[in-house]
Write an enzyme that holds these catalytic residues in place. Structure first.
Site, PDB file in Angstrom:
ATOM      1  N   ASN A  46       0.829  -1.199   0.000  1.00 22.24           N
ATOM      2  CA  ASN A  46       0.000   0.000   0.000  1.00 22.24           C
ATOM      3  C   ASN A  46       0.864   1.250   0.000  1.00 22.24           C
ATOM      4  OD1 ASN A  46      -2.550  -1.160  -0.069  1.00 22.24           O
ATOM      5  ND2 ASN A  46      -2.668  -1.363   2.154  1.00 22.24           N
ATOM      6  N   CYS A  93      -4.556  -8.146  -4.305  1.00 19.82           N
ATOM      7  CA  CYS A  93      -5.136  -6.984  -4.980  1.00 19.82           C
ATOM      8  C   CYS A  93      -5.575  -7.438  -6.358  1.00 19.82           C
ATOM      9  CB  CYS A  93      -4.126  -5.841  -5.084  1.00 19.82           C
ATOM     10  SG  CYS A  93      -4.730  -4.453  -6.074  1.00 19.82           S
ATOM     11  N   ASN A  98      -7.258  -5.784  -8.963  1.00 19.35           N
ATOM     12  CA  ASN A  98      -6.906  -4.921 -10.089  1.00 19.35           C
ATOM     13  C   ASN A  98      -5.414  -5.008 -10.379  1.00 19.35           C
ATOM     14  OD1 ASN A  98      -9.474  -3.799 -10.705  1.00 19.35           O
ATOM     15  ND2 ASN A  98      -9.311  -2.448  -8.939  1.00 19.35           N
ATOM     16  N   ASN A 139      -7.674 -11.033   1.355  1.00 17.93           N
ATOM     17  CA  ASN A 139      -7.588  -9.866   2.230  1.00 17.93           C
ATOM     18  C   ASN A 139      -8.986  -9.590   2.785  1.00 17.93           C
ATOM     19  OD1 ASN A 139      -8.696  -8.986  -0.164  1.00 17.93           O
ATOM     20  ND2 ASN A 139      -7.455  -7.156  -0.350  1.00 17.93           N
ATOM     21  N   GLU A 162     -10.209   1.538   0.895  1.00 19.13           N
ATOM     22  CA  GLU A 162      -9.221   0.470   1.022  1.00 19.13           C
ATOM     23  C   GLU A 162      -8.320   0.658   2.242  1.00 19.13           C
ATOM     24  OE1 GLU A 162      -7.239  -1.308  -2.263  1.00 19.13           O
ATOM     25  OE2 GLU A 162      -8.463  -0.238  -3.725  1.00 19.13           O
ATOM     26  N   CYS A 221     -11.574  -1.387  -6.868  1.00 17.95           N
ATOM     27  CA  CYS A 221     -10.966  -2.396  -5.994  1.00 17.95           C
ATOM     28  C   CYS A 221     -11.469  -3.758  -6.442  1.00 17.95           C
ATOM     29  CB  CYS A 221     -11.329  -2.132  -4.533  1.00 17.95           C
ATOM     30  SG  CYS A 221     -10.708  -3.383  -3.388  1.00 17.95           S
ATOM     31  N   GLY A 222     -10.580  -4.570  -7.013  1.00 12.71           N
ATOM     32  CA  GLY A 222     -10.978  -5.865  -7.555  1.00 12.71           C
ATOM     33  C   GLY A 222     -11.436  -6.842  -6.492  1.00 12.71           C
TER      34      GLY A 222
END
EC number: 5.1.1.7
Length: 276
Positions: free
Chosen positions: A66, A75, A77, A159, A210, A219-220
């Site tokens: 991050n 993540c 995307n 996550n 996020e 956000c995928g």
């Protein structure tokens, strides 16, 4: 130390992607914050690092940091950008790419139209696997946020995500509730906060605050968690168009015990070098 990188984005969720195989890369939280700074660095939501895998029958290790310097498990995307990056850099010619993440192994498929489908794995719903403090597993949980009780669903896509239903994402208090949910003590590893509006059984609108990054354009994993939530609540069909501020993704989930499949674009903006 001068590092080569690519600037990429998936629906406006932007990344600095670094090849850690053909060059020596030593990232520290301070260097990551410098890279991610939009005034004094390159600027991004997350830094993605390509490394040699530690496990057999896997093509690459995929690490995600991050903009505050913290490392996270997954993540979505970024995974699509990762697939395009390793092909553009000729680290592989494969269209089906297996990568290890801190959240588990995921499979990336580059389609003929250059859209990328990602097998995001089976969602984790047991509270201790998210992690989330609860007496037992449920579809929804009451969460006391600053004296207000919110109804959330808790899902891990590698996550942690807390998803709440709203009437209209445009007026949802993302900036106010987002950081309070992110840092709620019932989520010991912090959490991504999703605000979900159901448009129809085949379409939703979504905003995500996020963990460690704030609200992003897309956000995928958040899109996956939102569809899982909607399916568990009986509100959605198994393939859903997810509209995010930066664009749309297609998310498919047959149901419990099955993987979530995410499909969407990945774009290279430019290549560069930076001295760290």
């Amino acid at each position: 130390m001068r590092i080569r990188f690519s600037k990429m984005h998936g629906l406006g969720n932007d990344f600095v992607v670094i090849d850690g195989i053909s060059q020596t890369v030593r990232l520290t939280p301070e260097k990551i914050r410098k890279l991610a700074d939009r005034h004094f660095g390159v600027g991004c939501d997350q830094v993605l690092l390509v490394e040699i895998p530690e496990q057999p029958n896997v093509d690459f290790r995929y690490r995600i940091f991050n903009c505050d310097g913290s490392e996270v498990e997954n993540c979505g995307n970024g995974a699509r950008c990762f697939a395009v990056f390793v092909r553009e850099r000729r680290l592989t010619g494969k269209r089906v790419i297996r990568v290890e993440t801190a959240g588990g192994i995921i499979e990336l498929r580059v389609q003929d139209d250059e859209q990328v489908s990602v097998d995001m794995g089976v969602p984790r719903l047991l509270p201790e696997k998210i992690p989330f403090v609860a007496d037992q597993q449920a579809v929804t949980y009451p969460l006391d946020v600053a004296g207000q009780v919110c109804s959330i669903s808790a899902v891990s896509m590698g996550n942690p995500h807390a998803v709440m239903l709203v009437d209209d994402v445009k007026s949802a208090p993302v900036g106010q509730l987002g950081p309070l949910v992110e840092n709620h003590p019932r989520f010991p590893a912090r959490v991504n906060a999703g605000f979900l509006q159901v448009v129809s059984r085949d379409e939703i609108n979504l905003r995500v605050y996020e963990r460690g990054a704030g609200e992003t354009l897309a956000c995928g994993t958040g899109a996956c968690a939102a569809v899982v939530t909607g399916r568990l609540r009986g509100l959605l069909n198994d393939t859903v168009k997810v509209n995010l501020p930066g664009g749309s993704l297609r998310i498919s989930w047959p149901g419990e015990g099955h993987s979530v499949i995410m499909t969407g674009p990945a774009v290279t903006v430019f290549h560069g070098q930076i001295k760290l």
